[in-house]
Design a protein around this motif. Sequence first.
Motif, PDB file in Angstrom:
ATOM      1  N   CYS A 159       0.851  -1.189   0.000  1.00  0.00           N
ATOM      2  CA  CYS A 159       0.000   0.000   0.000  1.00  0.00           C
ATOM      3  C   CYS A 159       0.887   1.240   0.000  1.00  0.00           C
ATOM      4  CB  CYS A 159      -0.963   0.001   1.180  1.00  0.00           C
ATOM      5  SG  CYS A 159      -0.348   0.737   2.706  1.00  0.00           S
ATOM      6  N   LEU A 160       0.291   2.340  -0.405  1.00  0.00           N
ATOM      7  CA  LEU A 160       1.020   3.601  -0.501  1.00  0.00           C
ATOM      8  C   LEU A 160       0.485   4.553   0.554  1.00  0.00           C
ATOM      9  CD1 LEU A 160       3.054   5.396  -2.032  1.00  0.00           C
ATOM     10  CD2 LEU A 160       1.170   6.057  -3.551  1.00  0.00           C
ATOM     11  N   VAL A 161       1.358   5.018   1.445  1.00  0.00           N
ATOM     12  CA  VAL A 161       0.971   5.978   2.476  1.00  0.00           C
ATOM     13  C   VAL A 161       1.418   7.369   2.036  1.00  0.00           C
ATOM     14  CG1 VAL A 161       1.178   6.645   4.892  1.00  0.00           C
ATOM     15  CG2 VAL A 161       1.143   4.228   4.266  1.00  0.00           C
ATOM     16  N   SER A 162       0.451   8.266   1.891  1.00  0.00           N
ATOM     17  CA  SER A 162       0.721   9.621   1.393  1.00  0.00           C
ATOM     18  C   SER A 162       0.267  10.655   2.408  1.00  0.00           C
ATOM     19  CB  SER A 162      -0.030   9.869   0.077  1.00  0.00           C
ATOM     20  OG  SER A 162       0.298   8.908  -0.899  1.00  0.00           O
ATOM     21  N   ALA A 163       1.071  11.687   2.600  1.00  0.00           N
ATOM     22  CA  ALA A 163       0.698  12.823   3.434  1.00  0.00           C
ATOM     23  C   ALA A 163       0.349  13.988   2.516  1.00  0.00           C
ATOM     24  CB  ALA A 163       1.830  13.204   4.374  1.00  0.00           C
ATOM     25  N   HIS A 164      -0.928  14.369   2.511  1.00  0.00           N
ATOM     26  CA  HIS A 164      -1.395  15.496   1.701  1.00  0.00           C
ATOM     27  C   HIS A 164      -1.601  16.710   2.595  1.00  0.00           C
ATOM     28  CE1 HIS A 164      -2.204  13.309  -2.061  1.00  0.00           C
ATOM     29  NE2 HIS A 164      -2.557  12.307  -1.286  1.00  0.00           N
ATOM     30  N   TYR A 165      -1.249  17.868   2.088  1.00  0.00           N
ATOM     31  CA  TYR A 165      -1.563  19.084   2.820  1.00  0.00           C
ATOM     32  C   TYR A 165      -3.065  19.139   3.052  1.00  0.00           C
ATOM     33  CZ  TYR A 165       3.183  20.769   1.983  1.00  0.00           C
ATOM     34  OH  TYR A 165       4.549  20.915   1.963  1.00  0.00           O
ATOM     35  N   PHE A 166      -3.441  19.524   4.267  1.00  0.00           N
ATOM     36  CA  PHE A 166      -4.847  19.470   4.643  1.00  0.00           C
ATOM     37  C   PHE A 166      -5.682  20.338   3.697  1.00  0.00           C
ATOM     38  CE2 PHE A 166      -8.585  19.862   7.370  1.00  0.00           C
ATOM     39  CZ  PHE A 166      -8.677  18.573   7.867  1.00  0.00           C
ATOM     40  N   GLY A 167      -6.775  19.762   3.205  1.00  0.00           N
ATOM     41  CA  GLY A 167      -7.660  20.475   2.291  1.00  0.00           C
ATOM     42  C   GLY A 167      -7.376  20.218   0.830  1.00  0.00           C
ATOM     43  N   GLU A 168      -6.253  19.536   0.529  1.00  0.00           N
ATOM     44  CA  GLU A 168      -5.942  19.228  -0.866  1.00  0.00           C
ATOM     45  C   GLU A 168      -6.491  17.865  -1.252  1.00  0.00           C
ATOM     46  OE1 GLU A 168      -1.815  21.869  -1.190  1.00  0.00           O
ATOM     47  OE2 GLU A 168      -1.790  19.729  -1.670  1.00  0.00           O
ATOM     48  N   PRO A 169      -6.858  17.668  -2.510  1.00  0.00           N
ATOM     49  CA  PRO A 169      -7.475  16.415  -2.952  1.00  0.00           C
ATOM     50  C   PRO A 169      -6.448  15.301  -3.130  1.00  0.00           C
ATOM     51  CG  PRO A 169      -7.252  17.891  -4.815  1.00  0.00           C
ATOM     52  CD  PRO A 169      -6.824  18.675  -3.598  1.00  0.00           C
ATOM     53  N   ASN A 170      -6.961  14.101  -3.398  1.00  0.00           N
ATOM     54  CA  ASN A 170      -6.091  12.935  -3.549  1.00  0.00           C
ATOM     55  C   ASN A 170      -5.154  13.046  -4.746  1.00  0.00           C
ATOM     56  OD1 ASN A 170      -7.263  11.749  -1.320  1.00  0.00           O
ATOM     57  ND2 ASN A 170      -8.685  10.489  -2.507  1.00  0.00           N
ATOM     58  N   TYR A 204      -1.853  17.821   8.071  1.00  0.00           N
ATOM     59  CA  TYR A 204      -1.858  16.947   6.901  1.00  0.00           C
ATOM     60  C   TYR A 204      -2.985  15.912   7.006  1.00  0.00           C
ATOM     61  CZ  TYR A 204       2.819  18.793   6.077  1.00  0.00           C
ATOM     62  OH  TYR A 204       3.884  19.621   5.854  1.00  0.00           O
ATOM     63  N   ARG A 205      -3.354  15.428   5.845  1.00  0.00           N
ATOM     64  CA  ARG A 205      -4.276  14.294   5.739  1.00  0.00           C
ATOM     65  C   ARG A 205      -3.456  13.077   5.343  1.00  0.00           C
ATOM     66  NH1 ARG A 205      -7.089  12.493   1.272  1.00  0.00           N
ATOM     67  NH2 ARG A 205      -6.413  14.356   0.129  1.00  0.00           N
ATOM     68  N   LEU A 206      -3.377  12.123   6.256  1.00  0.00           N
ATOM     69  CA  LEU A 206      -2.581  10.918   6.027  1.00  0.00           C
ATOM     70  C   LEU A 206      -3.492   9.850   5.423  1.00  0.00           C
ATOM     71  CD1 LEU A 206       0.373  10.048   6.604  1.00  0.00           C
ATOM     72  CD2 LEU A 206      -0.476   8.956   8.687  1.00  0.00           C
ATOM     73  N   ARG A 207      -3.142   9.401   4.215  1.00  0.00           N
ATOM     74  CA  ARG A 207      -4.003   8.471   3.476  1.00  0.00           C
ATOM     75  C   ARG A 207      -3.202   7.266   3.008  1.00  0.00           C
ATOM     76  NH1 ARG A 207      -5.245   8.113  -2.299  1.00  0.00           N
ATOM     77  NH2 ARG A 207      -7.210   6.997  -2.596  1.00  0.00           N
ATOM     78  N   ALA A 208      -3.749   6.076   3.254  1.00  0.00           N
ATOM     79  CA  ALA A 208      -3.174   4.844   2.723  1.00  0.00           C
ATOM     80  C   ALA A 208      -4.079   4.356   1.597  1.00  0.00           C
ATOM     81  CB  ALA A 208      -3.059   3.786   3.806  1.00  0.00           C
ATOM     82  N   SER A 209      -3.474   3.925   0.478  1.00  0.00           N
ATOM     83  CA  SER A 209      -4.250   3.470  -0.671  1.00  0.00           C
ATOM     84  C   SER A 209      -3.629   2.215  -1.256  1.00  0.00           C
ATOM     85  CB  SER A 209      -4.320   4.572  -1.740  1.00  0.00           C
ATOM     86  OG  SER A 209      -3.022   4.955  -2.161  1.00  0.00           O
ATOM     87  N   ASP A 210      -4.465   1.422  -1.948  1.00  0.00           N
ATOM     88  CA  ASP A 210      -3.970   0.195  -2.560  1.00  0.00           C
ATOM     89  C   ASP A 210      -3.499   0.465  -3.985  1.00  0.00           C
ATOM     90  OD1 ASP A 210      -6.250   0.356  -4.163  1.00  0.00           O
ATOM     91  OD2 ASP A 210      -7.328  -1.238  -3.100  1.00  0.00           O
ATOM     92  N   SER A 211      -3.121  -0.595  -4.698  1.00  0.00           N
ATOM     93  CA  SER A 211      -2.543  -0.426  -6.034  1.00  0.00           C
ATOM     94  C   SER A 211      -3.551   0.078  -7.057  1.00  0.00           C
ATOM     95  CB  SER A 211      -1.934  -1.752  -6.506  1.00  0.00           C
ATOM     96  OG  SER A 211      -2.912  -2.770  -6.515  1.00  0.00           O
TER      97      SER A 211
END
Length: 443
Positions: free
Chosen positions: A384-395, A421-428
């Motif tokens: 999985c991919l763990v991404s930190a996005h600036y809060f309020g920004e889209p995927n 930040y918005r911490l998001r984990a996503s699959d392939s």
Amino acid sequence: MLAHSAVRAGLVAALLVCSSAAAQSFDPSALKLLQAMGREPTTLARYQYLIHEEPSLRSSDQVLALQFMSFSQDELGLYDQAVFSFPLKDDLPEDLKLPTSADWKSADAVDTIVALAAQRHLVMVNEAHHDAHTRQLTLELLPRLRALGFTYFAAEALGTDDPDLAKRGYPTRKSGTEYLRDPLYGDIVREAIRLGFTLVPYDNGLNGQARENAQAQTLYQTVFAKDPKARLFVHAGYAHIDKATGRLGDLQPMALRLQALTGQVPLSIDQTDFLETGLDTSDAYHQLEHTFPSEKPEVLLNRQTGQPWSARPTAYDVNVILPPSLTLDAFGKYKYGYRINGEGAPLPQVMDHNEMQRASWLSLDGKRRPHSIGAELCRGTIPCLVSAHYFGEPNDAIAADRYAIMGFNESTELYLRPGRYRLRASDSDGHTLSESSIDIASQ
């Protein structure tokens, strides 16, 4: 649709420059590989595909797959792994004599380049597309060159499909080629916008001399034809910054063509001739680093004249030498001190917690702080991919940092500037596995 057409052209072109090849054709099996990669929905999916397919490919296609695997690793935050996967080295001049400490001294790269740029209207810095470390210098130069009066910033990865980029303030997937998906490249674009630079896309979907000519023509028409006194900072790949033929074979590089169009002699800064590519300490890079140790990007100045050293003085003005940072611990180590050995021998114990070390330069001299993450964010789906996005920004915004977790017991650190930040984990396939908010303190 520059951003779409330039993706494959840019990646393919990157395979050519360090071998001094002027052209390369792909046979049906290689084209099939490229097309299959293009159908994958995410960078993580493309990486998985390459891992699965590479062992069964014929040798020539394996080389191609390894090159694209290193690009994927770079985009996924696996920075050391990307360099180890494809240790790309330039062919240095046969008569090259490395400088000695008796005649040369180390100096801070950023300070020296800023001093050299004071009277210039055109500064060019190159990168190795699979080595994110070569993006740190441009990030540090942006505010210093802006203070000198540079107002235009051109980046090879920028495309023309995102007219709202500067107004929005951050890049997304449609803002350029796949190189831009690396958080460090995204940080470069964010910083340029914040500082008030006018962004200039200039790459194209062409190959060979046509590509060099078109790059130069676009920069001339977009910048200097409209503003003859403009001051332009260009972030390019490999030998596009050269003011002479050689590293691109008989091709005239973009910098040489732009010099002819504008009459402006570029200040060309090379980072790719001397790169850390592995653990072999006998190569030219390690010889220089041993003679001139430094914890920051450095250049070498002549002790008598003060002039910077260049391994190819007709092609570029100065070599930048980055400090060593590669470690096998990037592939994991035991929580309690056991390490994977250099031969990749099986580990005798069951790992409780496998720490995937990342390079300390990612702190950007303390501007970014580490935040621990682990496989638990993946909710049982690996990789999985763990991404930190600036809060309020889209995927689809370029992440502030991200890391591909490939094992159920892996942990590592993201490097983030102070803020929320918005911490998001996503699959392939890009589906969300978990999501939370985090705050990074300034102290």
